[in-house]
Motif scaffolding. Structure first.
Motif, PDB file in Angstrom:
ATOM      1  N   PHE A  47       0.843  -1.197   0.000  1.00  0.00           N
ATOM      2  CA  PHE A  47       0.000   0.000   0.000  1.00  0.00           C
ATOM      3  C   PHE A  47       0.876   1.244   0.000  1.00  0.00           C
ATOM      4  O   PHE A  47       2.079   1.172   0.287  1.00  0.00           O
ATOM      5  CB  PHE A  47      -0.968  -0.002   1.184  1.00  0.00           C
ATOM      6  CG  PHE A  47      -0.346  -0.212   2.539  1.00  0.00           C
ATOM      7  CD1 PHE A  47       0.352   0.808   3.181  1.00  0.00           C
ATOM      8  CD2 PHE A  47      -0.471  -1.437   3.187  1.00  0.00           C
ATOM      9  CE1 PHE A  47       0.907   0.615   4.437  1.00  0.00           C
ATOM     10  CE2 PHE A  47       0.088  -1.645   4.449  1.00  0.00           C
ATOM     11  CZ  PHE A  47       0.771  -0.611   5.072  1.00  0.00           C
ATOM     12  N   GLU A  48       0.245   2.336  -0.359  1.00  0.00           N
ATOM     13  CA  GLU A  48       0.961   3.609  -0.409  1.00  0.00           C
ATOM     14  C   GLU A  48       0.699   4.365   0.880  1.00  0.00           C
ATOM     15  O   GLU A  48      -0.444   4.469   1.326  1.00  0.00           O
ATOM     16  CB  GLU A  48       0.445   4.470  -1.575  1.00  0.00           C
ATOM     17  CG  GLU A  48       0.566   3.815  -2.933  1.00  0.00           C
ATOM     18  CD  GLU A  48       2.003   3.606  -3.360  1.00  0.00           C
ATOM     19  OE1 GLU A  48       2.849   4.465  -3.014  1.00  0.00           O
ATOM     20  OE2 GLU A  48       2.283   2.578  -4.002  1.00  0.00           O
ATOM     21  N   CYS A  49       1.761   4.909   1.465  1.00  0.00           N
ATOM     22  CA  CYS A  49       1.608   5.822   2.586  1.00  0.00           C
ATOM     23  C   CYS A  49       1.951   7.218   2.099  1.00  0.00           C
ATOM     24  O   CYS A  49       2.944   7.396   1.393  1.00  0.00           O
ATOM     25  CB  CYS A  49       2.518   5.441   3.739  1.00  0.00           C
ATOM     26  SG  CYS A  49       2.446   6.643   5.085  1.00  0.00           S
ATOM     27  N   ARG A  55       4.704   0.557   1.008  1.00  0.00           N
ATOM     28  CA  ARG A  55       5.005  -0.338   2.126  1.00  0.00           C
ATOM     29  C   ARG A  55       4.549  -1.745   1.739  1.00  0.00           C
ATOM     30  O   ARG A  55       3.509  -1.897   1.100  1.00  0.00           O
ATOM     31  CB  ARG A  55       4.250   0.102   3.391  1.00  0.00           C
ATOM     32  CG  ARG A  55       4.319   1.581   3.685  1.00  0.00           C
ATOM     33  CD  ARG A  55       5.621   1.991   4.311  1.00  0.00           C
ATOM     34  NE  ARG A  55       5.733   1.504   5.672  1.00  0.00           N
ATOM     35  CZ  ARG A  55       6.918   1.255   6.264  1.00  0.00           C
ATOM     36  NH1 ARG A  55       8.039   1.432   5.594  1.00  0.00           N
ATOM     37  NH2 ARG A  55       6.957   0.836   7.515  1.00  0.00           N
ATOM     38  N   HIS A  57       3.949  -5.734   3.396  1.00  0.00           N
ATOM     39  CA  HIS A  57       3.895  -6.551   4.609  1.00  0.00           C
ATOM     40  C   HIS A  57       3.181  -7.865   4.310  1.00  0.00           C
ATOM     41  O   HIS A  57       2.361  -7.940   3.395  1.00  0.00           O
ATOM     42  CB  HIS A  57       3.112  -5.846   5.726  1.00  0.00           C
ATOM     43  CG  HIS A  57       3.736  -4.576   6.214  1.00  0.00           C
ATOM     44  ND1 HIS A  57       4.928  -4.534   6.886  1.00  0.00           N
ATOM     45  CD2 HIS A  57       3.313  -3.286   6.112  1.00  0.00           C
ATOM     46  CE1 HIS A  57       5.211  -3.272   7.198  1.00  0.00           C
ATOM     47  NE2 HIS A  57       4.253  -2.492   6.728  1.00  0.00           N
ATOM     48  N   GLY A  92      -8.106   2.104  16.911  1.00  0.00           N
ATOM     49  CA  GLY A  92      -6.800   1.716  17.443  1.00  0.00           C
ATOM     50  C   GLY A  92      -6.538   2.358  18.790  1.00  0.00           C
ATOM     51  O   GLY A  92      -7.234   3.303  19.196  1.00  0.00           O
ATOM     52  N   ASP A  94      -4.328   4.332  19.671  1.00  0.00           N
ATOM     53  CA  ASP A  94      -3.953   5.749  19.591  1.00  0.00           C
ATOM     54  C   ASP A  94      -5.118   6.637  19.157  1.00  0.00           C
ATOM     55  O   ASP A  94      -4.938   7.834  18.942  1.00  0.00           O
ATOM     56  CB  ASP A  94      -2.779   5.924  18.627  1.00  0.00           C
ATOM     57  CG  ASP A  94      -3.105   5.461  17.204  1.00  0.00           C
ATOM     58  OD1 ASP A  94      -4.197   4.885  16.993  1.00  0.00           O
ATOM     59  OD2 ASP A  94      -2.271   5.673  16.311  1.00  0.00           O
ATOM     60  N   HIS A  96      -6.765   6.396  16.300  1.00  0.00           N
ATOM     61  CA  HIS A  96      -6.992   6.330  14.848  1.00  0.00           C
ATOM     62  C   HIS A  96      -8.187   5.406  14.607  1.00  0.00           C
ATOM     63  O   HIS A  96      -8.254   4.317  15.183  1.00  0.00           O
ATOM     64  CB  HIS A  96      -5.745   5.778  14.153  1.00  0.00           C
ATOM     65  CG  HIS A  96      -5.868   5.646  12.670  1.00  0.00           C
ATOM     66  ND1 HIS A  96      -6.370   6.656  11.875  1.00  0.00           N
ATOM     67  CD2 HIS A  96      -5.560   4.626  11.823  1.00  0.00           C
ATOM     68  CE1 HIS A  96      -6.363   6.266  10.607  1.00  0.00           C
ATOM     69  NE2 HIS A  96      -5.871   5.033  10.565  1.00  0.00           N
ATOM     70  N   GLY A 140      -2.629   3.088   2.725  1.00  0.00           N
ATOM     71  CA  GLY A 140      -2.436   2.298   3.941  1.00  0.00           C
ATOM     72  C   GLY A 140      -3.226   2.751   5.152  1.00  0.00           C
ATOM     73  O   GLY A 140      -3.186   2.106   6.205  1.00  0.00           O
ATOM     74  N   ALA A 141      -3.963   3.835   5.037  1.00  0.00           N
ATOM     75  CA  ALA A 141      -4.503   4.491   6.232  1.00  0.00           C
ATOM     76  C   ALA A 141      -5.510   3.649   7.012  1.00  0.00           C
ATOM     77  O   ALA A 141      -5.677   3.850   8.217  1.00  0.00           O
ATOM     78  CB  ALA A 141      -5.126   5.832   5.854  1.00  0.00           C
ATOM     79  N   HIS A 143      -5.225   0.420   7.490  1.00  0.00           N
ATOM     80  CA  HIS A 143      -4.553  -0.741   8.109  1.00  0.00           C
ATOM     81  C   HIS A 143      -4.289  -0.435   9.582  1.00  0.00           C
ATOM     82  O   HIS A 143      -3.135  -0.358  10.026  1.00  0.00           O
ATOM     83  CB  HIS A 143      -3.253  -1.063   7.376  1.00  0.00           C
ATOM     84  CG  HIS A 143      -3.454  -1.694   6.037  1.00  0.00           C
ATOM     85  ND1 HIS A 143      -3.874  -0.986   4.935  1.00  0.00           N
ATOM     86  CD2 HIS A 143      -3.299  -2.980   5.628  1.00  0.00           C
ATOM     87  CE1 HIS A 143      -3.961  -1.815   3.892  1.00  0.00           C
ATOM     88  NE2 HIS A 143      -3.625  -3.024   4.287  1.00  0.00           N
ATOM     89  N   ILE A 144      -5.358  -0.322  10.344  1.00  0.00           N
ATOM     90  CA  ILE A 144      -5.267   0.173  11.726  1.00  0.00           C
ATOM     91  C   ILE A 144      -4.552  -0.840  12.609  1.00  0.00           C
ATOM     92  O   ILE A 144      -4.965  -1.998  12.697  1.00  0.00           O
ATOM     93  CB  ILE A 144      -6.682   0.469  12.274  1.00  0.00           C
ATOM     94  CG1 ILE A 144      -7.351   1.541  11.407  1.00  0.00           C
ATOM     95  CG2 ILE A 144      -6.612   0.895  13.735  1.00  0.00           C
ATOM     96  CD1 ILE A 144      -8.807   1.796  11.768  1.00  0.00           C
ATOM     97  N   SER A 145      -3.498  -0.394  13.275  1.00  0.00           N
ATOM     98  CA  SER A 145      -2.751  -1.273  14.180  1.00  0.00           C
ATOM     99  C   SER A 145      -3.235  -1.088  15.611  1.00  0.00           C
ATOM    100  O   SER A 145      -3.876  -0.087  15.946  1.00  0.00           O
ATOM    101  CB  SER A 145      -1.257  -0.965  14.082  1.00  0.00           C
ATOM    102  OG  SER A 145      -1.016   0.390  14.412  1.00  0.00           O
TER     103      SER A 145
HETATM  104  N1  LIG Z   1      -3.329   2.739  15.029  1.00  0.00           N
HETATM  105  C1  LIG Z   1      -2.898   3.294  13.886  1.00  0.00           C
HETATM  106  N2  LIG Z   1      -2.791   2.529  12.796  1.00  0.00           N
HETATM  107  C2  LIG Z   1      -2.360   3.068  11.633  1.00  0.00           C
HETATM  108  C3  LIG Z   1      -2.030   4.447  11.530  1.00  0.00           C
HETATM  109  C4  LIG Z   1      -2.165   5.223  12.701  1.00  0.00           C
HETATM  110  O1  LIG Z   1      -1.886   6.427  12.738  1.00  0.00           O
HETATM  111  N3  LIG Z   1      -2.591   4.610  13.864  1.00  0.00           N
HETATM  112  N4  LIG Z   1      -1.598   4.949  10.324  1.00  0.00           N
HETATM  113  C5  LIG Z   1      -1.962   4.210   9.109  1.00  0.00           C
HETATM  114  C6  LIG Z   1      -1.228   4.656   7.935  1.00  0.00           C
HETATM  115  S1  LIG Z   1      -1.563   6.216   7.384  1.00  0.00           S
HETATM  116  C7  LIG Z   1      -0.375   3.814   7.241  1.00  0.00           C
HETATM  117  S2  LIG Z   1       0.281   4.249   5.753  1.00  0.00           S
HETATM  118  C8  LIG Z   1       0.003   2.494   7.781  1.00  0.00           C
HETATM  119  C9  LIG Z   1       1.524   2.357   7.799  1.00  0.00           C
HETATM  120  O2  LIG Z   1       1.880   1.121   8.278  1.00  0.00           O
HETATM  121  P1  LIG Z   1       3.391   0.657   8.359  1.00  0.00           P
HETATM  122  O3  LIG Z   1       4.214   1.834   8.787  1.00  0.00           O
HETATM  123  O4  LIG Z   1       3.381  -0.447   9.344  1.00  0.00           O
HETATM  124  O5  LIG Z   1       3.786   0.185   7.008  1.00  0.00           O
HETATM  125  O6  LIG Z   1      -0.508   2.285   9.080  1.00  0.00           O
HETATM  126  C10 LIG Z   1      -1.834   2.698   9.253  1.00  0.00           C
HETATM  127  N5  LIG Z   1      -2.285   2.261  10.546  1.00  0.00           N
END
Ligand SMILES: Nc1nc2c(c(=O)[nH]1)N[C@H]1C(S)=C(S)[C@@H](COP(=O)(O)O)O[C@H]1N2
Ligand SMILES: [Mo]
Length: 163
Positions: A47-49, A55, A57, A92, A94, A96, A140-141, A143-145
């Motif tokens: 994906f594009e950030c 990026r 994965h 997430g 944080d 997001h 990529g936005a 792809h919430i971690s």
């Molecule tokens: N919790 C959380 N997840 C997030 C974000 C974030 O700000 N908070 N940013 C997103 C964005 S904008 C992108 S491009 C990707 C980047 O993932 P990577 O750095 O693991 O490749 O995570 C996404 N997931």
């Protein structure tokens, strides 16, 4: 050596939990370890950030659809139209967050193979919490971690009518 050493697959620190809330018959608070009980899928994504470029994965985990279906969204499965009012709010740690529609992941509609990842590039996500994976997204936005909560919302009450 002590008998209190963590068993393989356990983490020593606090374990992140994901709260499934909203219009569900069976709300739940799931650990990443519990997400391994569903059939696991593996997907390589790129994906594009906007800030760090392309990026790449590899993720593994259950389908979001399988996990949420087990929590029992309170729609009438025999009427396809009843599902269209449901949204999925993913947040997430944080803050997001992003919304998906139920129809986006439903096999009768968009059937997007969205995962709740339990590994990222073969590293377990138990300490951080699961990650949303949308192989179909260019950006990529979403792809919430470190997901802490997913709320399923049925929107406006279902009108009477055919499915
Ligand atoms: N919790 C959380 N997840 C997030 C974000 C974030 O700000 N908070 N940013 C997103 C964005 S904008 C992108 S491009 C990707 C980047 O993932 P990577 O750095 O693991 O490749 O995570 C996404 N997931
Ligand atoms: Mo990004």
């Amino acid at each position: 050596m002590s008998q209190f050493l963590a068993a393989p697959g356990r983490t020593a620190g606090p374990v992140a939990r994901l709260a499934l809330t909203g219009d569900l018959a069976r709300p739940a608070r799931l650990t990443v370890a519990e997400l391994r009980a569903w059939p696991q899928h593996r997907t390589a994504v790129h994906f594009e950030c906007a800030t760090s470029g392309t990026r790449r994965h590899t993720f593994t985990g259950p389908l979001l659809y399988d996990v949420l279906s087990a929590a029992g969204p309170v729609f009438d499965l025999t009427r396809r139209k009843d599902r269209l009012r449901f949204l999925i709010a993913v947040r997430g740690a944080d803050g997001h967050h992003a919304l998906l529609s139920w129809a986006e992941i439903d096999p009768d509609f968009g059937r997007a193979p969205v995962l709740l990842a339990v590994t990222l590039d073969d590293r377990p996500l138990d300490p951080a919490g699961p990650q949303l994976v949308l192989p179909q997204d260019r950006c990529g936005a979403r792809h919430i971690s470190g997901i802490t909560a997913i709320r399923v919302d049925g929107g406006y009450p279902a009108p009477n009518g055919s499915g």
